[in-house]
Structure formats: structure tokens, C-alpha cells
Motif scaffolding. Structure first.
Motif, PDB file in Angstrom:
ATOM      1  N   PRO A 161      11.084 -14.429   4.542  1.00  0.00           N
ATOM      2  CA  PRO A 161       9.911 -15.301   4.496  1.00  0.00           C
ATOM      3  C   PRO A 161       8.898 -14.886   3.419  1.00  0.00           C
ATOM      4  N   PRO A 162       8.076 -15.815   2.967  1.00  0.00           N
ATOM      5  CA  PRO A 162       6.928 -15.457   2.122  1.00  0.00           C
ATOM      6  C   PRO A 162       6.106 -14.384   2.817  1.00  0.00           C
ATOM      7  N   SER A 163       5.601 -13.443   2.024  1.00  0.00           N
ATOM      8  CA  SER A 163       4.981 -12.254   2.625  1.00  0.00           C
ATOM      9  C   SER A 163       3.658 -11.912   1.959  1.00  0.00           C
ATOM     10  N   PHE A 164       2.706 -11.534   2.784  1.00  0.00           N
ATOM     11  CA  PHE A 164       1.429 -10.960   2.348  1.00  0.00           C
ATOM     12  C   PHE A 164       1.491  -9.489   2.722  1.00  0.00           C
ATOM     13  N   VAL A 165       1.269  -8.606   1.753  1.00  0.00           N
ATOM     14  CA  VAL A 165       1.437  -7.174   1.985  1.00  0.00           C
ATOM     15  C   VAL A 165       0.195  -6.443   1.479  1.00  0.00           C
ATOM     16  N   PHE A 166      -0.362  -5.569   2.314  1.00  0.00           N
ATOM     17  CA  PHE A 166      -1.488  -4.770   1.838  1.00  0.00           C
ATOM     18  C   PHE A 166      -1.305  -3.317   2.239  1.00  0.00           C
ATOM     19  N   THR A 167      -1.874  -2.441   1.425  1.00  0.00           N
ATOM     20  CA  THR A 167      -1.829  -1.013   1.674  1.00  0.00           C
ATOM     21  C   THR A 167      -2.966  -0.371   0.897  1.00  0.00           C
ATOM     22  N   THR A 168      -3.043   0.955   0.944  1.00  0.00           N
ATOM     23  CA  THR A 168      -4.050   1.670   0.164  1.00  0.00           C
ATOM     24  C   THR A 168      -3.382   2.738  -0.678  1.00  0.00           C
ATOM     25  N   GLN A 169      -3.942   2.954  -1.861  1.00  0.00           N
ATOM     26  CA  GLN A 169      -3.420   3.993  -2.739  1.00  0.00           C
ATOM     27  C   GLN A 169      -3.610   5.367  -2.113  1.00  0.00           C
ATOM     28  N   GLY A 170      -4.604   5.484  -1.234  1.00  0.00           N
ATOM     29  CA  GLY A 170      -4.903   6.764  -0.613  1.00  0.00           C
ATOM     30  C   GLY A 170      -4.076   7.089   0.621  1.00  0.00           C
ATOM     31  N   ASP A 171      -3.149   6.230   1.001  1.00  0.00           N
ATOM     32  CA  ASP A 171      -2.338   6.463   2.191  1.00  0.00           C
ATOM     33  C   ASP A 171      -1.338   7.585   1.923  1.00  0.00           C
ATOM     34  N   GLU A 172      -1.516   8.713   2.612  1.00  0.00           N
ATOM     35  CA  GLU A 172      -0.626   9.858   2.413  1.00  0.00           C
ATOM     36  C   GLU A 172       0.486   9.926   3.447  1.00  0.00           C
ATOM     37  N   GLN A 173       0.467   9.036   4.438  1.00  0.00           N
ATOM     38  CA  GLN A 173       1.520   9.031   5.451  1.00  0.00           C
ATOM     39  C   GLN A 173       2.638   8.060   5.100  1.00  0.00           C
ATOM     40  N   VAL A 174       2.257   6.851   4.699  1.00  0.00           N
ATOM     41  CA  VAL A 174       3.236   5.852   4.261  1.00  0.00           C
ATOM     42  C   VAL A 174       2.833   5.444   2.848  1.00  0.00           C
ATOM     43  N   SER A 175       3.560   5.945   1.884  1.00  0.00           N
ATOM     44  CA  SER A 175       3.203   5.731   0.483  1.00  0.00           C
ATOM     45  C   SER A 175       3.138   4.244   0.140  1.00  0.00           C
ATOM     46  N   SER A 176       2.245   3.911  -0.771  1.00  0.00           N
ATOM     47  CA  SER A 176       2.146   2.524  -1.240  1.00  0.00           C
ATOM     48  C   SER A 176       3.439   2.055  -1.889  1.00  0.00           C
ATOM     49  N   THR A 177       4.289   2.992  -2.305  1.00  0.00           N
ATOM     50  CA  THR A 177       5.566   2.571  -2.890  1.00  0.00           C
ATOM     51  C   THR A 177       6.445   1.843  -1.877  1.00  0.00           C
TER      52      THR A 177
END
Length: 264
Positions: A161-177
Motif C-alpha cells: 500500500p501507499p505509505s507515510f513513514v516518519f522517523t528521527t535522525q537521532g533514533d539510536e534504537q531503530v536507525s532511520s535507515t
């Protein structure tokens, strides 16, 4: 607003937050539904990513539903089965929950984002859109959660499905990659997506407001908090808004009382 909870499997419940509609509000239309999968590392379902998120989407005009799925000692396959059942249940009960069964999105956070994306790439009838907050998408993090989980990135196909995805560059638990690789897989297949990588913020921002911060200032940020209205706009663009008829309201300039004497 009507609130209810239903047991849908031996390990899962759905709690609904449903508008009390009548023809004076949205006419005879039905609303889009958002099915929310809280995070919690497949160990628990985080309350910070449950009811507050549902109420926020309710305020945006959606009917919202929180799934509390199998966690802790249960294998990932049970969590996945709960997610699939929840999507089917919601569509089967569209009439009594006031939603359009062809306009159902899944919203998931962290491990719940992984579960949401897993349903998005495996369900016989896929959700109509996804909203993923700082999601796990690769199997490597499953080891840290003591789970064997699906490689969502590898499973992306033309029906995702079409997806909206957000994260933070500072997330050290689940990398933005994790988010970026998922979006790259979507892009390679021409699937619509929108992504935001915010500069600041640790893992688990939820709404990024004091309401969901558990008293921690680092879990609040005005920029990150923009994800909720942005995702609602994305869902309206993908799923359609509540329909209206006729021309929108406009502005008509009235002539000045002195206009008749104006030589122009």
C-alpha cells in the motif's frame, strides 16, 4: 464518541473510538478507518502509542481502532496472525463501526510499525494505506527482541500500500535507515509514499507532545509533532475525504456605498 473493546482472537483485542454520526454532521457518508498497532518491542503494547494516537486521529475525522496483539512469550507468527485478523475483522464490521471497508489504513510504531508493514506486504486483501512511525523493517533487530521476524523490505511488492513513514535522525534504537530502505523499496516499484526524517528526537516519540511524553522533555518536539496532521493529510489524499457536494464557500466583494459616484 462511542468506545468499545472486542476480543477478536485468544491473544488480541480491538478497542474502537467511533464518532457518533448523524446526517447533520457528514450526511450519509462513511468515514475512513485507522487501525493502530502500538509498539513495545513485541514485549508489550505501549499505551503511549495507543489511545492518545487514536483520539488524535478521531479529531482529524477518522474512526480509530487500537489493536493489542500477542506479545512477550508468543512467537512473531501469532502477532502477525492477530494483525491479519484485525484487518479482516474491521472490514467485516464496517457497518457497525461506521467506516468504509475500502478506506482502511494501518498505523504502526516501532515493532508495531513492523507488524503493520508485515500485514501490508502479506495480507490477502491489503490495507489501503500505511502510516509507519520509526518502524523496524529488517530482520536483524528481531534478534534483539528475541523474535524471528519478516524482512519487510525484501517482501515489498507491487501490491504494497501507499505509505507515510516518519522517523528521527537521532533514533539510536531503530536507525532511520530502516525507514529509508523501506521507502527505497517502494520507490523502485512506483508505490506512492511520503517520508519525514526529523533532525531531533530519540526512539518512541509517539505524538511528540507532552500528552505522550511520560514527563520526559526529550520526547517532545514541535517539528516531530507535525507528523500526525501531515499523515492525516496523506491519508485523505490517498483514501479520499468525506465527500461534499456543490461549490465551496467563496468571498464576494460588496460594492462601496460611494461606488455609484466613482468616476471610474
Amino acid at each position: 464518541m462511542r468506545v468499545f473493546t472486542e476480543q477478536i482472537t485468544p491473544t488480541a483485542t480491538i478497542t474502537g473510538y467511533v464518532h457518533d454520526d448523524n446526517p447533520a454532521t457528514i450526511g450519509e457518508a462513511t468515514r475512513a478507518g485507522v487501525l493502530i498497532f502500538p509498539g513495545g518491542g513485541y514485549r508489550f503494547c505501549s499505551p503511549r502509542e495507543a489511545e492518545p494516537v487514536a483520539v488524535a486521529y478521531l479529531a482529524e475525522g477518522f474512526n480509530a481502532f487500537v489493536l493489542r496483539y500477542a506479545v512477550a512469550e508468543h512467537p512473531w507468527e501469532t502477532s502477525h496472525a492477530d494483525g491479519l485478523t484485525a484487518l479482516d475483522w474491521l472490514r467485516e464490521h464496517a457497518t457497525e463501526t461506521g467506516i468504509d471497508p475500502a478506506r482502511v489504513a494501518i498505523v504502526g510504531f516501532s515493532a508495531g510499525g513492523h507488524l503493520a508493514a508485515s500485514v501490508g506486504v502479506t495480507a490477502a486483501r491489503r490495507p489501503d494505506a500505511l502510516v509507519l512511525g520509526y518502524p523496524v523493517t529488517r530482520p536483524d533487530l528481531g534478534v534483539l527482541m528475541s523474535k524471528t521476524i519478516l524482512d519487510v523490505v525484501a517482501a515489498v511488492d507491487s501490491d504494497t500500500p501507499p505509505s507515510f513513514v516518519f522517523t528521527t535522525q537521532g533514533d539510536e534504537q531503530v536507525s532511520s535507515t530502516e525507514s529509508l530502505e523501506y521507502c527505497l523499496a517502494l520507490a523502485r516499484r512506483g508505490i506512492p509514499y511520503e517520508t519525514h526524517v526529523y533532525l531531533k528526537g530519540p526512539h518512541g516519540m509517539s505524538l511528540a507532545t507532552p500528552l505522550t511524553a511520560a514527563g520526559r522533555a526529550d520526547l517532545t518536539d514541535e517539528d516531530v509533532a507535525s507528523w500526525l496532521p501531515a499523515s492525516a493529510a496523506f491519508l485523505r489524499a490517498i483514501l479520499g475525504d468525506i465527500p461534499t457536494a456543490g461549490a465551496p464557500a467563496g468571498f464576494t466583494r460588496r460594492p462601496s456605498p460611494d461606488s455609484a459616484d466613482d468616476p471610474a
